[in-house]
Motif scaffolding. Structure first.
Motif, PDB file in Angstrom:
ATOM      1  N   ASP A 443       0.845  -1.156   0.009  1.00  0.00           N
ATOM      2  CA  ASP A 443      -0.137   0.139  -0.161  1.00  0.00           C
ATOM      3  C   ASP A 443       0.751   1.128  -0.005  1.00  0.00           C
ATOM      4  N   LYS A 446       2.352   1.656  -3.450  1.00  0.00           N
ATOM      5  CA  LYS A 446       1.194   2.133  -4.470  1.00  0.00           C
ATOM      6  C   LYS A 446       0.684   3.551  -4.407  1.00  0.00           C
ATOM      7  N   SER A 447       0.996   4.060  -3.318  1.00  0.00           N
ATOM      8  CA  SER A 447       0.380   5.440  -3.034  1.00  0.00           C
ATOM      9  C   SER A 447       1.306   6.448  -3.389  1.00  0.00           C
ATOM     10  N   SER A 448       2.595   6.039  -3.968  1.00  0.00           N
ATOM     11  CA  SER A 448       3.569   7.201  -4.450  1.00  0.00           C
ATOM     12  C   SER A 448       3.683   6.685  -5.851  1.00  0.00           C
ATOM     13  N   ASN A 449       3.512   7.992  -6.685  1.00  0.00           N
ATOM     14  CA  ASN A 449       3.729   7.745  -8.303  1.00  0.00           C
ATOM     15  C   ASN A 449       5.171   7.639  -8.652  1.00  0.00           C
TER      16      ASN A 449
END
Length: 614
Positions: A443, A446-449
């Motif tokens: 998680d 996936k929260s950071s581009n």
């Protein structure tokens, strides 16, 4: 005047004489002609034999093998062949014995002796049942005599007279089987004082004494029988060892051709042929198969599957006995679809085993898969409870449960853990800490581009070099360690992907430069363009900084993950390690980025990246 028979009367008498002659056994029934080996490959196909004993003299076909191993000597009488073994040896349950027991079968059963079992005997409709007290007879003078002739059949729930079943010819109730338990004591007394029973008992004792002293009339034939029996037992032991060897190493059993002598007959027959070169037992079996002296060889596909199933049941029963002996246990359940898109639930039971001399050991055993159609919390729990009933496990003895983080498993209201806690409040739910830690990393990434882009570049880098041996050779010529593929299930293991870039980024860039030259020589414009874009991105400051940050974070998390997976780590060590990881992440958020900036600057200086690009 002398009467002369007519031609019709003579023909009738001749036909009646021929009919009588046809009833006598043929000579070929007792003599087996020699069979020449053709030297060709023999196909493995097991068939059921129709060889039966003659009803009048109990004779069967004989095999050409003497006690000294002379294959040129033909033995008659009641000597068994390999093809008659399944018909010859009977089980210990008297309900399986035929009405007319042959001499060879009778000798075999008498030598094994009476098996008086002691179990929890079932009740009949009148709530009566057999008891072990019937195995003994109480005399008027107080003396107790064992009824050695009384046998209980688990298969039919009846009691039999051992000697009358083997030697009697009457329709005695105890020869056919008795299951009327009311007034059984009187019936037993009346039977054992009868003349028929006493005569059969005397024949039993005479035969048993002759077998013990080896003074029976057909002692030579009996020795051959015992020799053949030991041979087939040895064959099965070796085939079971082959089955265990292949199963433990997850190797295939069968090939494209189930033929002895073929190169494509699979691992099972291949190991059989290899062992036959050095083992006399399997060599003898191979000789019989090649000379077509036997149709029973226990090498067919069905037999292989049966051996696997029997071994699996024995292993399961052994593991289950350990769990029952420990009494208390914990469960680990997990679901996953198989290749046929059917949901399978794996069952693992943990228990504490106390072994004398070695101390306490935590045993964790896999008990197979359950096919489930209902994947809700109720459906999964019902499937597991049905299985525990078959195993005769008490769910109230469960002291722990652990599952993944799926809603149907860990749900607070309708999950498996909540429903099981309602049935047994002592079955504490422990979430899988390693799986939870893995989900936190997923998680977070996936929260950071920038993190998504960073791992995407690593994936492109591995695909680029691993697509051909020539490219991989270019990489290995520049760097001592190779780039690794990414794991989709264990994110902490992605540290293996980051490590080559953390310490060998300059060498990887040199490999990319060589790959670009190689691509241009091969007129591969797509590869050259991709290499240029990768090199350009990998020389940027955000990418270099991401290498340092992700390596520091994954190194600490991977260390904690390995401890969580260890079976020898105690809870206090795990608790301190989790707290250390939590403290590390907090400090890294506050002061770690400055350290990461310094480490990234050192890498940039090695690569000669100007300060204005940082």
């Amino acid at each position: 005047m002398k009467k002369v028979k007519s031609g019709a009367a003579k023909r009738r008498e001749a036909a009646a004489a021929r009919e009588v002659i046809t009833k006598y056994p043929k000579l070929t029934q007792f003599l087996k002609p020699a069979v020449q080996a053709d030297g060709e490959s023999v196909a493995i196909t097991e068939t059921n034999n129709d060889v039966t004993a003659n009803a009048e003299n109990d004779s069967v076909s004989c095999f050409g093998l003497s006690a000294e191993g002379d294959s040129n000597m033909a033995i008659c009488e009641c000597i068994p062949t390999a093809t008659t073994l399944p018909l010859l040896f009977l089980s210990d349950d008297p309900s399986d014995w035929p009405e007319n027991v042959s001499d060879a079968q009778r000798c075999d059963i008498v030598e094994r002796g009476v098996k008086q079992i002691e179990i929890d005997f079932p009740h009949n409709q009148e709530r009566r049942r057999f008891s072990v007290t019937y195995y003994k007879r109480q005399m008027k003078n107080g003396e107790t005599i064992v009824r050695s002739w009384l046998v209980y059949s688990m298969k039919s729930n009846k009691v039999f007279c051992f000697c009358c079943k083997l030697f009697g010819i009457s329709d005695s109730p105890f020869r056919q089987g008795m299951n009327t338990w009311e007034g059984l004591s009187k019936k037993l007394n009346d039977h054992e004082t009868g003349s028929t029973h006493l005569r059969c008992f005397e024949q039993w004792m005479t035969l048993r004494k002759g077998i013990m002293n080896q003074t029976t009339i057909d002692e030579h034939q009996y020795k051959l029988l015992q020799k053949e029996r030991k041979f087939w037992r040895a064959v099965l032991e070796r085939l079971l060892d082959i089955t265990l060897f292949l199963s433990a190493r997850n190797l295939g059993f069968r090939g494209s051709q189930e033929v002895i002598g073929s190169k494509n007959n699979g691992n099972f027959l291949g190991l059989f042929e290899l062992m036959a070169k050095y083992d006399s037992v399997l060599d003898e079996l191979l000789r019989r198969i090649q000379k077509k002296e036997t149709n029973e060889h226990y090498l067919s596909n069905d037999t292989q599957n049966e051996l696997i199933e029997l071994l699996a049941k024995e292993i399961e029963a052994e593991n289950l006995s350990k769990v029952k002996k420990a009494k208390y246990f914990s469960i680990i359940l997990d679901c996953t679809p198989d290749v046929s898109h059917k949901e399978q639930m794996s069952i693992i039971l943990r228990s504490v085993v106390c072994i004398p001399g070695t101390g306490i050991n935590i045993s964790e055993n896999f008990f197979g898969y359950l096919k489930v159609d209902d994947t809700t919390g109720k459906g999964l729990l019902d499937a597991f409870l049905d299985q525990t009933k078959k195993w005769e496990l008490n769910i109230l003895d469960c002291r722990g449960q652990s599952y993944d983080n799926g809603a149907n498993m860990k749900g607070k209201a309708k999950g498996v853990q909540a429903r099981l806690l309602q049935m047994n409040p002592k079955a504490l739910y422990v979430p899988r800490a390693n799986h939870s830690l893995n989900l936190v990393i997923v998680d977070g990434a996936k929260s950071s581009n920038s993190a998504i882009t960073f791992f995407g570049v690593l994936s492109r880098l591995y695909t680029l070099f691993s697509s051909s041996p020539a490219r991989w050779h270019i990489l290995k010529s520049c760097i001592p360690i190779s780039v690794k593929p990414q794991s989709d299930t264990r994110w902490e293991s992605r540290i293996n992907c980051v490590k080559p870039l953390r310490y060998h980024l300059k060498e990887i860039l040199e490999a990319l430069e060589k790959l670009e030259v190689y691509a241009l020589e091969k007129r591969d414009g797509a590869t050259a363009t991709e290499v240029c874009s990768l090199m350009e991105y990998m020389m940027t400051w955000p990418f270099i900084l991401s290498i340092v940050i992700w390596y520091d974070v994954l190194y600490q998390i991977n260390k904690s993950s390995k401890l969580l997976q260890s079976s020898t780590t105690s809870l206090d060590v795990l608790d301190s390690e989790i707290k250390a990881t939590y403290t590390f992440l907090q400090q890294y958020r506050e002061t770690g980025f400055s350290d990461a900036h310094m480490k990234a600057s050192e890498i940039a200086e090695v690569l000669d990246i100007p300060d204005k690009k940082r």
